[in-house]
Design a protein around this motif. Structure first.
Motif, PDB file in Angstrom:
ATOM      1  N   TRP A  49       7.286  12.958   1.104  1.00  0.00           N
ATOM      2  CA  TRP A  49       6.547  14.209   1.324  1.00  0.00           C
ATOM      3  C   TRP A  49       7.598  15.254   1.134  1.00  0.00           C
ATOM      4  CZ3 TRP A  49       5.164  15.324   6.850  1.00  0.00           C
ATOM      5  CH2 TRP A  49       4.650  16.536   6.957  1.00  0.00           C
ATOM      6  N   ASN A  82      -1.169  10.857  -2.744  1.00  0.00           N
ATOM      7  CA  ASN A  82      -0.917   9.658  -1.801  1.00  0.00           C
ATOM      8  C   ASN A  82      -2.218   9.289  -1.012  1.00  0.00           C
ATOM      9  OD1 ASN A  82      -0.470   8.018   0.643  1.00  0.00           O
ATOM     10  ND2 ASN A  82       1.955   8.414   0.541  1.00  0.00           N
ATOM     11  N   ILE A  83      -2.931   8.609  -1.331  1.00  0.00           N
ATOM     12  CA  ILE A  83      -4.453   8.352  -0.576  1.00  0.00           C
ATOM     13  C   ILE A  83      -4.354   8.459   0.942  1.00  0.00           C
ATOM     14  CG2 ILE A  83      -5.344   7.347  -2.814  1.00  0.00           C
ATOM     15  CD1 ILE A  83      -5.053   4.569  -1.086  1.00  0.00           C
ATOM     16  N   GLN A  84      -3.142   7.922   1.227  1.00  0.00           N
ATOM     17  CA  GLN A  84      -3.010   7.960   2.876  1.00  0.00           C
ATOM     18  C   GLN A  84      -3.176   9.364   3.505  1.00  0.00           C
ATOM     19  OE1 GLN A  84      -3.261   5.166   4.501  1.00  0.00           O
ATOM     20  NE2 GLN A  84      -3.100   4.219   2.422  1.00  0.00           N
ATOM     21  N   ASN A  85      -2.818  10.377   2.704  1.00  0.00           N
ATOM     22  CA  ASN A  85      -2.824  11.681   3.075  1.00  0.00           C
ATOM     23  C   ASN A  85      -2.866  12.553   1.939  1.00  0.00           C
ATOM     24  OD1 ASN A  85      -2.642  14.313   4.191  1.00  0.00           O
ATOM     25  ND2 ASN A  85      -1.532  13.249   6.155  1.00  0.00           N
ATOM     26  N   LYS A  86      -4.134  13.143   1.301  1.00  0.00           N
ATOM     27  CA  LYS A  86      -3.963  13.743   0.072  1.00  0.00           C
ATOM     28  C   LYS A  86      -3.463  15.184   0.221  1.00  0.00           C
ATOM     29  CE  LYS A  86      -7.824  10.856  -1.570  1.00  0.00           C
ATOM     30  NZ  LYS A  86      -9.126  10.770  -2.088  1.00  0.00           N
ATOM     31  N   GLU A 101       0.192   1.101  -2.155  1.00  0.00           N
ATOM     32  CA  GLU A 101      -0.125   1.713  -0.950  1.00  0.00           C
ATOM     33  C   GLU A 101      -0.360   3.191  -1.237  1.00  0.00           C
ATOM     34  OE1 GLU A 101       2.215  -1.946  -0.155  1.00  0.00           O
ATOM     35  OE2 GLU A 101       2.066  -0.414  -1.720  1.00  0.00           O
ATOM     36  N   VAL A 102       0.429   3.641  -2.200  1.00  0.00           N
ATOM     37  CA  VAL A 102       0.253   5.179  -2.659  1.00  0.00           C
ATOM     38  C   VAL A 102      -0.942   5.551  -3.234  1.00  0.00           C
ATOM     39  CG1 VAL A 102       1.463   7.282  -3.693  1.00  0.00           C
ATOM     40  CG2 VAL A 102       2.836   5.646  -2.258  1.00  0.00           C
ATOM     41  N   GLY A 104      -3.699   3.568  -4.017  1.00  0.00           N
ATOM     42  CA  GLY A 104      -4.820   2.899  -3.601  1.00  0.00           C
ATOM     43  C   GLY A 104      -5.318   1.647  -4.775  1.00  0.00           C
TER      44      GLY A 104
END
Length: 245
Positions: A49, A82-86, A101-102, A104
């Motif tokens: 990030w 990053n699908i965890q926090n677009k 993990e990134v 999906g």
């Protein structure tokens, strides 16, 4: 002659020029850009990030932003979702592909859920089960691998079937060893179409009592026409009677 000129040894000056020429774009980077690139490379397929780059390197927003633009222009890094926090911009070195993990995994394309792919797999599963009347997980998985170009793991197929179970598109049943179940050992977990479409007979998992065959110590010796079989089993007959089959 032309070939003699092409094979002529390089002069001292040309050798010097070759030594001073950069080996790659990354060798031509300034100190800050090089350090930022190394930080990004260290994260490999997980990416990093923007804020984490700034905090790790103790640099100002302006400096990091400028460096990222430079690295992007040189195609040494890429921006990934990053699908965890677009909402957060993540960066990764171009030689890496985002981890599951990134990204999906197979269900996502560029950070978006691939609903068309999921629906296509569901439809294929429905077709397989509908044509076979009764199908096992292994049978469905083997056919899916043959008819789809996208790599599907057992986990993917399991997730698809579970979602279909929740939507009552299919049901879980256990083989009785008779009729349409004759090719499956008694107690084998199978799938049939749900919502009233070809439900057939079988022990519905969760909705009905568990078939006694699952706890039978001689299940491996049980066959439809053998000495030990559902036809002569008192426990099995009682189970069918209780289910009003």
């Amino acid at each position: 002659m032309f070939w003699q000129e092409m094979s002529r040894p390089a002069t001292t000056s040309s050798l010097k020029r070759k030594k001073t020429e950069p080996k790659s774009l990354s060798d031509a980077l300034g100190d800050t850009d090089q350090r930022v690139l190394e930080v990004i490379k260290d994260t490999k397929d997980m990416g990093i990030w923007t804020r984490d780059i700034k905090n790790k390197m103790k640099l100002t927003d302006h400096v990091v932003t400028k460096s990222l633009k430079s690295l992007l222009a040189k195609k040494l890094i890429k921006e990934v979702v990053n699908i965890q926090n677009k909402a957060r911009k993540h960066y990764m070195a171009v030689e890496f592909e985002p981890s599951k993990e990134v990204s999906g995994g197979a269900w996502y394309v560029e950070g978006k859920l691939d609903t068309k792919f999921i629906n296509d797999l569901k439809n294929i599963c429905m077709t397989i089960i509908g044509r076979q009347k009764v199908a096992t997980f292994e049978g469905i998985y083997d056919l899916l691998k043959k008819v789809t170009k996208v790599e599907c793991t057992e986990q993917h197929v399991g997730e698809i079937l579970n979602s279909m179970l929740l939507e009552n598109e299919i049901i879980e049943v256990k083989s009785t060893g008779w009729g349409e179940y004759h090719s499956f050992p008694v107690g084998t977990l199978c799938y049939r179409l749900g919502s009233g479409a070809g439900l057939g007979k079988g022990a519905r998992v969760g909705a009905m009592a568990s078939i006694p065959c699952g706890m039978c110590p001689r299940i491996n010796q049980c066959t439809p026409d053998g000495v030990i079989s559902p036809a002569t089993c008192e426990y099995y007959k009682k189970w069918l009677s209780d289910l009003n089959f």
